[in-house]
Design a protein around this motif. Structure first.
Motif, PDB file in Angstrom:
ATOM      1  N   VAL A 104      65.890  21.897  46.265  1.00  0.00           N
ATOM      2  CA  VAL A 104      65.024  22.058  47.145  1.00  0.00           C
ATOM      3  C   VAL A 104      63.973  21.269  45.622  1.00  0.00           C
ATOM      4  CG1 VAL A 104      62.056  23.047  48.608  1.00  0.00           C
ATOM      5  CG2 VAL A 104      65.172  24.186  49.117  1.00  0.00           C
TER       6      VAL A 104
ATOM      7  N   ARG B   2      60.037  31.110  50.064  1.00  0.00           N
ATOM      8  CA  ARG B   2      60.989  31.444  50.880  1.00  0.00           C
ATOM      9  C   ARG B   2      60.718  31.008  51.803  1.00  0.00           C
ATOM     10  NH1 ARG B   2      66.238  32.758  49.927  1.00  0.00           N
ATOM     11  NH2 ARG B   2      65.896  32.940  47.511  1.00  0.00           N
TER      12      ARG B   2
ATOM     13  N   TYR C 221      68.744  26.969  54.982  1.00  0.00           N
ATOM     14  CA  TYR C 221      69.657  26.074  53.372  1.00  0.00           C
ATOM     15  C   TYR C 221      70.609  26.655  52.829  1.00  0.00           C
ATOM     16  CZ  TYR C 221      66.595  22.552  54.001  1.00  0.00           C
ATOM     17  OH  TYR C 221      65.836  21.503  54.722  1.00  0.00           O
TER      18      TYR C 221
ATOM     19  N   LEU D 207      67.402  19.332  58.649  1.00  0.00           N
ATOM     20  CA  LEU D 207      68.530  20.197  58.235  1.00  0.00           C
ATOM     21  C   LEU D 207      69.829  19.482  59.539  1.00  0.00           C
ATOM     22  CD1 LEU D 207      70.253  22.260  56.500  1.00  0.00           C
ATOM     23  CD2 LEU D 207      68.996  23.552  57.840  1.00  0.00           C
TER      24      LEU D 207
ATOM     25  N   ASN E 168      65.161  26.683  45.461  1.00  0.00           N
ATOM     26  CA  ASN E 168      64.494  26.425  44.797  1.00  0.00           C
ATOM     27  C   ASN E 168      63.721  25.308  42.895  1.00  0.00           C
ATOM     28  OD1 ASN E 168      61.820  25.421  45.640  1.00  0.00           O
ATOM     29  ND2 ASN E 168      61.126  27.793  45.915  1.00  0.00           N
TER      30      ASN E 168
ATOM     31  N   LEU F 197      72.378  27.762  46.355  1.00  0.00           N
ATOM     32  CA  LEU F 197      70.503  27.121  46.926  1.00  0.00           C
ATOM     33  C   LEU F 197      69.720  27.582  46.213  1.00  0.00           C
ATOM     34  CD1 LEU F 197      69.028  26.475  48.640  1.00  0.00           C
ATOM     35  CD2 LEU F 197      69.157  28.308  50.132  1.00  0.00           C
TER      36      LEU F 197
ATOM     37  N   CYS G 292      60.616  21.633  53.127  1.00  0.00           N
ATOM     38  CA  CYS G 292      60.647  23.129  53.198  1.00  0.00           C
ATOM     39  C   CYS G 292      59.179  24.339  52.801  1.00  0.00           C
ATOM     40  CB  CYS G 292      61.482  23.577  51.946  1.00  0.00           C
ATOM     41  SG  CYS G 292      63.207  22.493  52.299  1.00  0.00           S
TER      42      CYS G 292
ATOM     43  N   PHE H 173      63.377  27.913  53.057  1.00  0.00           N
ATOM     44  CA  PHE H 173      64.651  27.081  52.501  1.00  0.00           C
ATOM     45  C   PHE H 173      65.815  27.772  53.010  1.00  0.00           C
ATOM     46  CE2 PHE H 173      62.646  28.919  48.691  1.00  0.00           C
ATOM     47  CZ  PHE H 173      63.580  29.425  48.490  1.00  0.00           C
TER      48      PHE H 173
ATOM     49  N   VAL I  75      56.789  25.753  47.470  1.00  0.00           N
ATOM     50  CA  VAL I  75      57.390  25.878  48.395  1.00  0.00           C
ATOM     51  C   VAL I  75      58.109  27.197  48.535  1.00  0.00           C
ATOM     52  CG1 VAL I  75      59.783  25.404  49.294  1.00  0.00           C
ATOM     53  CG2 VAL I  75      58.542  23.272  48.441  1.00  0.00           C
TER      54      VAL I  75
ATOM     55  N   ALA J 163      67.077  18.244  48.572  1.00  0.00           N
ATOM     56  CA  ALA J 163      66.732  19.051  49.858  1.00  0.00           C
ATOM     57  C   ALA J 163      64.899  18.616  50.448  1.00  0.00           C
ATOM     58  CB  ALA J 163      66.676  20.221  50.191  1.00  0.00           C
TER      59      ALA J 163
END
Lengths: 365, 107
Positions: free
Chosen positions: A217, A253, A204, A172, A245, A243, A196, A201, A251, A191
């Motif tokens: 992500v 949080r 981010y 990052l 995912n 942002l 992640c 994430f 992934v 990302a």
């Protein structure tokens, strides 16, 4: 479910490509951060399929490529030391330092062994108590937990002849540096999904807020990559910066709680020089002082040689920051090939130059 | 252009990142999904399991995914499982894609 073939469905891939083409009113510039994503994009031809509406800029997410020459210098130096064995991942062996690679050193007096994991290096130390075993630890947040576990194992087993030359990097802070650069052309980021997986994430969100750029992500299969690109393009078209995912099967949080705890126990964040870039604030991990006994830099009084890279025709620094494509380097495919690499991105399985040589060079097999 | 038209994403995509049995492949960077087929050691910090990757079995470190069960899929990176794959999340995403693109897909 195999979690592979399902994400290579041609109907999904073509549908996603069509959708991205339909909604694009201009050509957007998106960076995929991870080198594994770069290889998957080139291998599948997604970059070419979308070339009219998306320019994909390849990011610095190849830990082999960004490991500074000083780390290789120190590892070679230690491998020449009596009764000392340097262990590291196979990817690192052919990376050129300023005075040759670890493989060159191995052909000489260097005592170097490729291992599959840092825990294997702990086992080497147990089996060879007369030797000092030093693990050259490179990699992003994905490999850092394994290094941390190796240190905890060594401590529990009272293995005193094991130490770590720590060159772990954090992704990052590098994204922040690129996004803040005056030369930055990137409008949205994919990302690195596997980073992640470990870190989560949440952090981010601050990046998205600060730079007002969409971040998705993203995973590594063709469908994963196209879902991430579609999300970023949709946001750009709607002038949004959120942002999201796009890799929810892997992934969460908050990432992997166990791995994060283990890393927090062992590492502190530190400033770190990235090869081809500069010293990145908070761009690396170092061992906490309480683990000094396992810190090879302290154990062997290594100076932090801040080696300047030897100037060659190689433009890997510009490749790593996405300033140029590998094929724009005059050495690419001529002096610099996977057999005779001038720079780390041509060596590594994740390097952008290796990806272009393999998938975009007509002379390659 | 050729790669996309030929559908190169379909076959042999991960030939190079399949972990090999003897451990001679020592690349670190790629994460690969595999199925937990048996536990070898469940000692905290030292836990290991046998993981199957498209027919190839390999012993992997499990210290970060100690709650995985036999039959679960995990992603393995540098010889270590880094997460358990969330089946529900995977199915939900695939279902969305299939509805969007009217594909039968594979199960």
């Amino acid at each position: 479910m195999k979690y592979l073939s399902e994400y290579r469905d041609p109907k999904h891939a073509h549908g996603l490509v069509d959708r991205i083409r339909e909604i694009s009113t201009q050509r957007w510039t998106i960076m995929e951060v991870c080198g594994g994503q770069t290889h998957a994009l080139l291998r599948s031809g997604i970059d070419e399929a979308l070339s009219e509406c998306v320019e994909l800029i390849h990011g610095p997410g190849c830990p082999v490529c960004v490991t500074p020459a000083s780390a290789i210098h120190n590892a070679i130096h230690l491998s020449m030391r009596p009764q000392t064995l340097v262990a590291t991942f196979g990817d690192m062996l052919r990376v050129p330092g300023n005075h040759g690679s670890l493989l060159d050193a191995q052909a000489g007096k260097g005592n170097i062994k490729a291992v599959y994991s840092p825990m294997d290096a702990v086992q080497l130390a147990r089996k060879n108590p007369e030797q000092e075993v030093v693990f050259l630890a490179v990699g992003f947040e994905t490999t850092a937990p394994a290094t941390a576990i190796a240190i905890l194992q060594a401590a529990q087993l009272k293995v005193k002849n094991f130490s770590v030359l720590c060159s772990h990097v954090c992704v990052l802070p590098a994204m922040k540096l690129l996004a803040a650069s005056k030369q930055n052309r990137v409008q949205g980021f994919l990302a690195a999904g596997h980073v992640c997986t470990l870190t989560g994430f949440e952090e981010y969100a601050g990046f998205v807020e600060q730079f007002q750029m969409p971040v998705a992500v993203t995973g590594f299969e063709p469908t994963d990559l196209l879902v991430g690109i579609l999300e970023v393009v949709t946001q750009l078209e709607q002038q949004q910066a959120n942002l999201i995912n796009c890799y929810p099967r892997a992934v969460k949080r908050n990432g992997n709680h166990s791995a994060r705890q283990i890393c927090e126990q062992i590492f502190d964040v530190t400033n770190r020089r990235w090869r081809g870039m500069q010293v990145i604030p908070n761009g690396g991990l170092c061992l906490k002082s309480q683990w000094a006994a396992y810190d090879a830099e302290l154990k062997f009084s290594l100076s932090d040689v801040d080696q300047q890279e030897i100037q060659t025709e190689c433009r890997s620094g510009e490749v790593l920051t996405g300033t140029i494509k590998p094929s724009e380097c005059s050495a690419f495919g001529n002096q610099c090939t996977p057999q005779t690499p001038l720079g780390a991105p041509m060596v590594s399985t994740e390097g952008a130059c290796a990806a272009y040589y393999r998938y975009r060079n007509n002379n390659s097999d | 252009m050729a790669a996309w038209q030929q559908g190169n994403w379909q076959s042999g995509l991960h030939e190079h990142c399949k972990p090999t049995g003897a451990g001679e492949k020592t690349t670190m960077c790629l994460g690969v999904p595999g199925k937990v087929v048996g536990w070898i050691d469940r000692t905290p910090l030292f836990s290991k399991a046998e993981i199957e990757f498209e027919g190839v079995r390999k012993v992997c470190h499990m210290a970060c995914v100690e709650d995985a069960e036999i039959g679960d899929y995990v992603i393995v990176h540098a010889g270590m499982a880094i997460c358990r794959i969330d089946t529900q999340a995977a199915l939900l995403q695939l279902d969305t894609l299939q509805r969007l693109f009217n594909s039968t897909g594979e199960t």
